[in-house]
Design a protein around this motif. Structure first.
Motif, PDB file in Angstrom:
ATOM      1  N   ASP A  41     -40.652-117.008   3.403  1.00 43.16           N
ATOM      2  CA  ASP A  41     -39.589-116.949   4.628  1.00 43.16           C
ATOM      3  C   ASP A  41     -40.196-117.384   6.027  1.00 43.16           C
TER       4      ASP A  41
ATOM      5  N   CYS B 296     -39.200-119.963   8.277  1.00 43.14           N
ATOM      6  CA  CYS B 296     -37.953-120.003   8.678  1.00 43.14           C
ATOM      7  C   CYS B 296     -37.506-118.977   9.937  1.00 43.14           C
TER       8      CYS B 296
ATOM      9  N   ALA C 257     -31.069-112.998   5.327  1.00 41.54           N
ATOM     10  CA  ALA C 257     -31.513-113.662   4.053  1.00 41.54           C
ATOM     11  C   ALA C 257     -30.782-112.909   2.978  1.00 41.54           C
TER      12      ALA C 257
ATOM     13  N   PRO D  39     -23.285-116.251  -0.049  1.00 43.82           N
ATOM     14  CA  PRO D  39     -23.307-116.535   1.023  1.00 43.82           C
ATOM     15  C   PRO D  39     -21.999-116.570   1.722  1.00 43.82           C
TER      16      PRO D  39
ATOM     17  N   ARG E 142     -26.291-122.656   7.480  1.00 51.63           N
ATOM     18  CA  ARG E 142     -27.192-121.721   6.845  1.00 51.63           C
ATOM     19  C   ARG E 142     -28.430-122.528   6.960  1.00 51.63           C
ATOM     20  N   ARG E 143     -29.535-121.732   6.791  1.00 52.84           N
ATOM     21  CA  ARG E 143     -30.978-122.389   6.387  1.00 52.84           C
ATOM     22  C   ARG E 143     -31.217-121.760   5.103  1.00 52.84           C
ATOM     23  N   GLN E 144     -32.374-122.545   4.470  1.00 52.77           N
ATOM     24  CA  GLN E 144     -32.493-122.134   3.079  1.00 52.77           C
ATOM     25  C   GLN E 144     -34.140-121.749   2.957  1.00 52.77           C
TER      26      GLN E 144
ATOM     27  N   PRO F  98     -36.994-121.647   0.478  1.00 47.91           N
ATOM     28  CA  PRO F  98     -37.129-122.221  -1.019  1.00 47.91           C
ATOM     29  C   PRO F  98     -37.892-121.398  -1.875  1.00 47.91           C
TER      30      PRO F  98
ATOM     31  N   GLY G 115     -35.286-118.665  -4.385  1.00 51.70           N
ATOM     32  CA  GLY G 115     -34.990-118.917  -3.100  1.00 51.70           C
ATOM     33  C   GLY G 115     -34.048-117.924  -2.455  1.00 51.70           C
ATOM     34  N   SER G 116     -33.572-118.129  -1.146  1.00 56.47           N
ATOM     35  CA  SER G 116     -32.927-117.502  -0.457  1.00 56.47           C
ATOM     36  C   SER G 116     -31.931-118.337   0.411  1.00 56.47           C
ATOM     37  N   ALA G 117     -30.868-117.910   0.542  1.00 62.77           N
ATOM     38  CA  ALA G 117     -29.970-118.561   1.722  1.00 62.77           C
ATOM     39  C   ALA G 117     -29.939-117.535   3.075  1.00 62.77           C
TER      40      ALA G 117
END
Ligand SMILES: C[S@@+](CC[C@H](N)C(=O)[O-])C[C@H]1O[C@@H](n2cnc3c(N)ncnc32)[C@H](O)[C@@H]1O
Length: 240
Positions: free
Chosen positions: A19, A22, A132, A204, A221-223, A225, A232-234
């Motif tokens: 993360d 991000c 997240a 989400p 949103r972002r992602q 990986p 993974g997370s949103a």
């Protein structure tokens, strides 16, 4: 001396890196003071402070904030020991981040709503609140919530610590990550402990709807990986 809670926290959360990019990108975009909610021993807060950002670290656990300060090595980081469901810093932040499933530890929709209510006046106009979350129900291989399947180990003094996620449990609205923790004393005697973290299941879409009901504007949103060890997370992004 480092506390046991800080040792387990470092072993169980400290190696997660997926993360980082991000949070760095958000910090560059929303320049100004940052609040890291559920900062733990500072994995993200220290990284952002080292890049020159002004960071405040909030956590409910004083022992983890003590560990964060000990790890700061010359970096200036304000710490606030408070429950995120009812906190008041007396300041505003251009970016409030809630990394690594922390919002899924709050204990359900009512608790999240209390967090949104507390956070809203502490977000600057034009600022961003980013949270997240992982979709735990899609975690088919058992590596729930950024938990490594391999044992994570360290030795402190002559005491060995080792922890491994061994099972996922499910109960009403929550997934439990069960870990086996082992402490090996200098003479070789072994103590085994079981520890389970219960994580709220929230999608989400649900989280965005809850935030909108609390007056936030939902942004794209972002992602984060997935990696070999971590799902993974949103990242839900909200504007004041
Ligand atoms: C999964 S760890 C994440 C730690 C750190 N943010 C990271 O990404 O490495 C969750 C953190 O949230 C903190 N926490 C859990 N519930 C909290 C609450 N209600 N208020 C503030 N902090 C909380 C825990 O003490 C823990 O440090």
């Amino acid at each position: 001396m480092i506390s046991d809670v800080a040792i387990w926290h470092q072993l169980e959360c400290g190696s997660y890196e997926a993360d980082v990019e991000c949070w760095q990108a958000l910090a560059a975009e929303f320049s100004g003071p940052i609040l890291d909610v559920g900062a733990g021993n500072g994995r993200v807060a220290l990284m952002l402070a080292a890049l020159g950002h002004k960071v405040t670290a909030l956590d409910i656990d004083e022992a983890l904030l003590t560990a964060l300060t000990a790890r700061a090595e010359g970096l200036t980081i304000d710490t606030v020991c408070a429950d995120a469901r009812n906190f008041q810093t007396g300041r505003q932040f251009s970016l409030i981040i809630v990394p690594m499933l922390t919002v899924q530890l709050f204990g359900g929709a009512e608790a999240r709503s209390a967090f949104f209510e507390a956070a809203a006046p502490q977000l600057s106009p034009g600022g961003c609140l980013a949270l997240a979350i992982a979709d735990l129900l899609e975690d088919e291989d058992g590596a729930a919530g950024g938990e490594s399947l391999e044992a994570d180990s360290c030795t402190i003094g002559s005491v060995g610590y080792s922890t491994r996620a061994v099972a996922l449990r499910q109960r009403d609205g929550q997934i439990g990550i069960e870990r086996r923790r082992e402490i090996t004393a200098p003479g070789g005697s072994l103590t085994v402990q079981a520890a389970t973290d219960w994580i709220d299941i929230v999608t989400p879409e649900q989280l965005e709807a809850e935030a909108a009901a609390a007056g936030f504007t939902v942004a794209p949103r972002r992602q984060i990986p997935a990696t070999a060890d971590y799902i993974g997370s949103a990242v839900i992004c909200l504007n004041a």
